[in-house]
Every structure is written in structure tokens, then in C-alpha cells.
Design a protein around this motif. Structure first.
Motif, PDB file in Angstrom:
ATOM      1  N   GLU A  29       1.002  -1.260  -0.209  1.00 38.29           N
ATOM      2  CA  GLU A  29      -0.119  -0.023  -0.210  1.00 38.29           C
ATOM      3  C   GLU A  29       1.155   1.118   0.083  1.00 38.29           C
ATOM      4  O   GLU A  29       0.744   2.072  -1.342  1.00 38.29           O
ATOM      5  CB  GLU A  29      -1.084   0.371   1.260  1.00 38.29           C
ATOM      6  CG  GLU A  29      -2.439  -1.267   0.986  1.00 38.29           C
ATOM      7  CD  GLU A  29      -3.097  -0.433   0.118  1.00 38.29           C
ATOM      8  OE1 GLU A  29      -3.164   0.320  -0.040  1.00 38.29           O
ATOM      9  OE2 GLU A  29      -3.025  -1.704  -1.017  1.00 38.29           O
ATOM     10  N   LYS A  30       1.670   1.335   1.016  1.00 40.04           N
ATOM     11  CA  LYS A  30       2.596   2.089   0.626  1.00 40.04           C
ATOM     12  C   LYS A  30       3.758   2.776  -0.814  1.00 40.04           C
ATOM     13  O   LYS A  30       3.074   3.516  -1.048  1.00 40.04           O
ATOM     14  CB  LYS A  30       3.772   2.200   1.690  1.00 40.04           C
ATOM     15  CG  LYS A  30       3.261   2.883   3.054  1.00 40.04           C
ATOM     16  CD  LYS A  30       4.086   2.509   3.947  1.00 40.04           C
ATOM     17  CE  LYS A  30       3.740   3.538   5.989  1.00 40.04           C
ATOM     18  NZ  LYS A  30       4.302   3.579   6.758  1.00 40.04           N
ATOM     19  N   ALA A  31       3.654   1.528  -1.297  1.00 42.53           N
ATOM     20  CA  ALA A  31       4.603   1.642  -2.180  1.00 42.53           C
ATOM     21  C   ALA A  31       3.487   1.930  -3.607  1.00 42.53           C
ATOM     22  O   ALA A  31       3.489   3.373  -4.549  1.00 42.53           O
ATOM     23  CB  ALA A  31       5.007  -0.265  -2.771  1.00 42.53           C
ATOM     24  N   LEU A  32       2.618   1.538  -3.389  1.00 42.80           N
ATOM     25  CA  LEU A  32       1.370   2.240  -4.636  1.00 42.80           C
ATOM     26  C   LEU A  32       0.981   3.613  -4.316  1.00 42.80           C
ATOM     27  O   LEU A  32       1.180   3.825  -4.966  1.00 42.80           O
ATOM     28  CB  LEU A  32      -0.241   1.025  -4.757  1.00 42.80           C
ATOM     29  CG  LEU A  32      -0.624   1.535  -5.295  1.00 42.80           C
ATOM     30  CD1 LEU A  32      -0.848   1.278  -6.908  1.00 42.80           C
ATOM     31  CD2 LEU A  32      -2.530   0.793  -4.792  1.00 42.80           C
ATOM     32  N   GLN A  33       0.812   4.169  -2.739  1.00 43.02           N
ATOM     33  CA  GLN A  33       0.499   6.024  -2.651  1.00 43.02           C
ATOM     34  C   GLN A  33       2.413   6.639  -3.264  1.00 43.02           C
ATOM     35  O   GLN A  33       1.893   7.653  -3.815  1.00 43.02           O
ATOM     36  CB  GLN A  33       0.668   5.635  -1.151  1.00 43.02           C
ATOM     37  CG  GLN A  33      -0.496   5.364  -0.549  1.00 43.02           C
ATOM     38  CD  GLN A  33      -0.696   5.624   0.748  1.00 43.02           C
ATOM     39  OE1 GLN A  33       0.359   5.714   1.140  1.00 43.02           O
ATOM     40  NE2 GLN A  33      -1.733   4.983   1.241  1.00 43.02           N
TER      41      GLN A  33
END
Length: 76
Positions: A29-33
Motif C-alpha cells: 500500500e505504501k509503495a502504491l501511494q
């Protein structure tokens, strides 16, 4: 420095900080953000596609992200 340029730099810094956190935590999720915040990526759908391709291509270097991606722990 003009506010416009400051804001661009702050957004890029936030993107890079999220990517470091994502790598350390194994967080899809953080990578996607992080990819979504990056000004060179036009949409979240593009960010997701790029990230998924990068996870596969770098599976030996990002084992936690690969694991989260394979096990459906990442929201798609």
C-alpha cells in the motif's frame, strides 16, 4: 524559492520517503501511494501496473512485497 517549486519538491520528497518506508516495512500500500504521488505517473491505475511489474522484475530484492502481492494482502 517560489512556492510552486517548493511544493513540487515536497511532493517528490514525500513520494521517496513513502517508497523507503514501503521497502523497509514490506508494504504494498505504501509503495502504491509512493508511485501514485510521483509526478511521472499519471494515474493510480498506472502506478499499480508499474508497481506490479517492478515487484515481479525485482522479486529477489523485494521479497516482502512479492509475498504480499502473491497472497492478496495488497488491495487491488
Amino acid at each position: 524559492m517560489p512556492l510552486f517549486h517548493q511544493t513540487l519538491l515536497m511532493q517528490q520528497l514525500a513520494s521517496e520517503q513513502l517508497l523507503v518506508e514501503a521497502t523497509l516495512e514490506g508494504s504494498y500500500e505504501k509503495a502504491l501511494q509512493a508511485f501514485t504521488l510521483n509526478r511521472t505517473v499519471p494515474t493510480m491505475e498506472h502506478a499499480r501496473a508499474i508497481l506490479d511489474e517492478m515487484i515481479v522484475a525485482n522479486r529477489d530484492y523485494w521479497p516482502q512485497l512479492q509475498h504480499a502481492w502473491q497472497n492478496g494482502e495488497a488491495t487491488r
